[in-house]
Motif scaffolding. Structure first.
Motif, short mmCIF file in Angstrom:
data_model
loop_
_atom_site.label_atom_id
_atom_site.label_comp_id
_atom_site.label_asym_id
_atom_site.label_seq_id
_atom_site.Cartn_x
_atom_site.Cartn_y
_atom_site.Cartn_z
N UNK A 47 -1.19 -8.17 -13.49
CA UNK A 47 -0.91 -8.32 -12.07
C UNK A 47 -0.79 -6.94 -11.44
N UNK A 48 -1.50 -6.73 -10.34
CA UNK A 48 -1.45 -5.45 -9.63
C UNK A 48 -0.54 -5.55 -8.42
N UNK A 49 -0.75 -6.59 -7.61
CA UNK A 49 0.07 -6.76 -6.43
C UNK A 49 -0.39 -7.95 -5.62
N UNK A 50 0.36 -8.27 -4.58
CA UNK A 50 0.00 -9.41 -3.73
C UNK A 50 0.46 -9.15 -2.31
N UNK A 51 -0.14 -9.91 -1.40
CA UNK A 51 0.25 -9.84 0.01
C UNK A 51 0.29 -11.25 0.57
N UNK A 52 1.34 -11.53 1.31
CA UNK A 52 1.44 -12.80 2.04
C UNK A 52 0.60 -12.65 3.29
N UNK A 53 -0.41 -13.51 3.42
CA UNK A 53 -1.37 -13.29 4.49
C UNK A 53 -0.72 -13.35 5.87
N UNK A 54 0.20 -14.26 6.08
CA UNK A 54 0.75 -14.42 7.42
C UNK A 54 1.78 -13.35 7.74
N UNK A 55 2.67 -13.04 6.79
CA UNK A 55 3.75 -12.10 7.08
C UNK A 55 3.37 -10.65 6.79
N UNK A 56 2.40 -10.46 5.91
CA UNK A 56 2.03 -9.11 5.51
C UNK A 56 2.94 -8.51 4.45
N UNK A 57 3.91 -9.29 3.98
CA UNK A 57 4.81 -8.77 2.96
C UNK A 57 4.05 -8.55 1.66
N UNK A 58 4.38 -7.46 0.98
CA UNK A 58 3.69 -7.10 -0.25
C UNK A 58 4.66 -6.97 -1.41
N UNK A 59 4.07 -7.07 -2.60
CA UNK A 59 4.84 -6.89 -3.83
C UNK A 59 3.89 -6.29 -4.85
N UNK A 60 4.40 -5.34 -5.66
CA UNK A 60 3.53 -4.60 -6.57
C UNK A 60 4.03 -4.64 -8.00
N UNK A 61 3.08 -4.55 -8.92
CA UNK A 61 3.45 -4.38 -10.31
C UNK A 61 4.00 -2.99 -10.56
N UNK A 62 4.79 -2.87 -11.60
CA UNK A 62 5.49 -1.62 -11.87
C UNK A 62 4.54 -0.46 -12.13
N UNK A 63 3.41 -0.75 -12.74
CA UNK A 63 2.50 0.33 -13.14
C UNK A 63 1.76 0.95 -11.96
N UNK A 64 1.75 0.29 -10.82
CA UNK A 64 1.01 0.80 -9.67
C UNK A 64 1.89 1.07 -8.46
N UNK A 65 3.14 0.66 -8.52
CA UNK A 65 4.03 0.81 -7.38
C UNK A 65 4.15 2.27 -6.97
N UNK A 66 3.98 2.51 -5.69
CA UNK A 66 4.05 3.88 -5.18
C UNK A 66 2.71 4.57 -5.13
N UNK A 67 1.71 4.02 -5.81
CA UNK A 67 0.36 4.61 -5.80
C UNK A 67 -0.66 3.70 -5.09
N UNK A 68 -0.46 2.40 -5.21
CA UNK A 68 -1.40 1.44 -4.63
C UNK A 68 -0.77 0.76 -3.42
N UNK A 69 -1.61 0.42 -2.45
CA UNK A 69 -1.13 -0.26 -1.25
C UNK A 69 -2.09 -1.39 -0.90
N UNK A 70 -1.54 -2.56 -0.65
CA UNK A 70 -2.33 -3.72 -0.24
C UNK A 70 -2.13 -3.96 1.26
N UNK A 71 -3.23 -4.24 1.93
CA UNK A 71 -3.17 -4.55 3.35
C UNK A 71 -4.20 -5.62 3.67
N UNK A 72 -4.13 -6.16 4.88
CA UNK A 72 -5.14 -7.15 5.27
C UNK A 72 -5.53 -6.96 6.71
N UNK A 73 -6.75 -7.38 6.99
CA UNK A 73 -7.30 -7.36 8.34
C UNK A 73 -7.60 -8.80 8.70
#
Length: 119
Positions: A47-73
């Motif tokens: 698992x790398x991370x996820x984003x709630x499409x409506x709220x935009x809230x994100x959550x990341x796996x420990x190995x990528x937190x702080x380096x990876x960012x998820x966003x949506x358009x």
């Protein structure tokens, strides 16, 4: 039918950046959670991370937190995975997935895109 199409993978040197895209189609995703996963050769899917499409809230796996960012358009129905400070251990096939926000399992998966990080 639902389609998830990833793009943006490639070869990058350690310390570099890449942005992956996941173009989603076939339904309205406002009640969905979009996830990113990866799988390296000989290893379990991670698992790398996820984003709630409506709220935009994100959550990341420990190995990528702080380096990876998820966003949506919303207008483009596209989710992004911005990967910075890449390391050789980030080398994997990266997958986009979707699930209803009330569900546990991801129902829809993309075909994956290869990311290779060299020293």
């Amino acid at each position: 039918q639902v389609q998830l199409v990833e793009s943006g993978g490639g070869l990058v040197q350690a310390g570099g950046s890449l942005r992956l895209s996941c173009a989603a189609s076939g339904r309205t995703f406002s009640t969905y959670v979009m996830g990113w996963f990866r799988q390296a050769p000989g290893k379990d899917r991670e698992f790398v991370g996820r984003i709630n499409w409506s709220s935009g809230m994100t959550y990341y796996g420990a190995s990528v937190k702080g380096r990876f960012t998820i966003s949506r358009d919303n207008a483009k129905n596209t989710v992004y995975l911005q990967m910075n400070s890449l390391k050789p251990e980030d080398t994997a096939v990266y997958y986009c997935a979707a699930r209803n926000r009330e569900a546990v399992q991801y129902d829809y998966w993309g075909q994956g895109t290869q990311v290779t990080v060299s020293l």
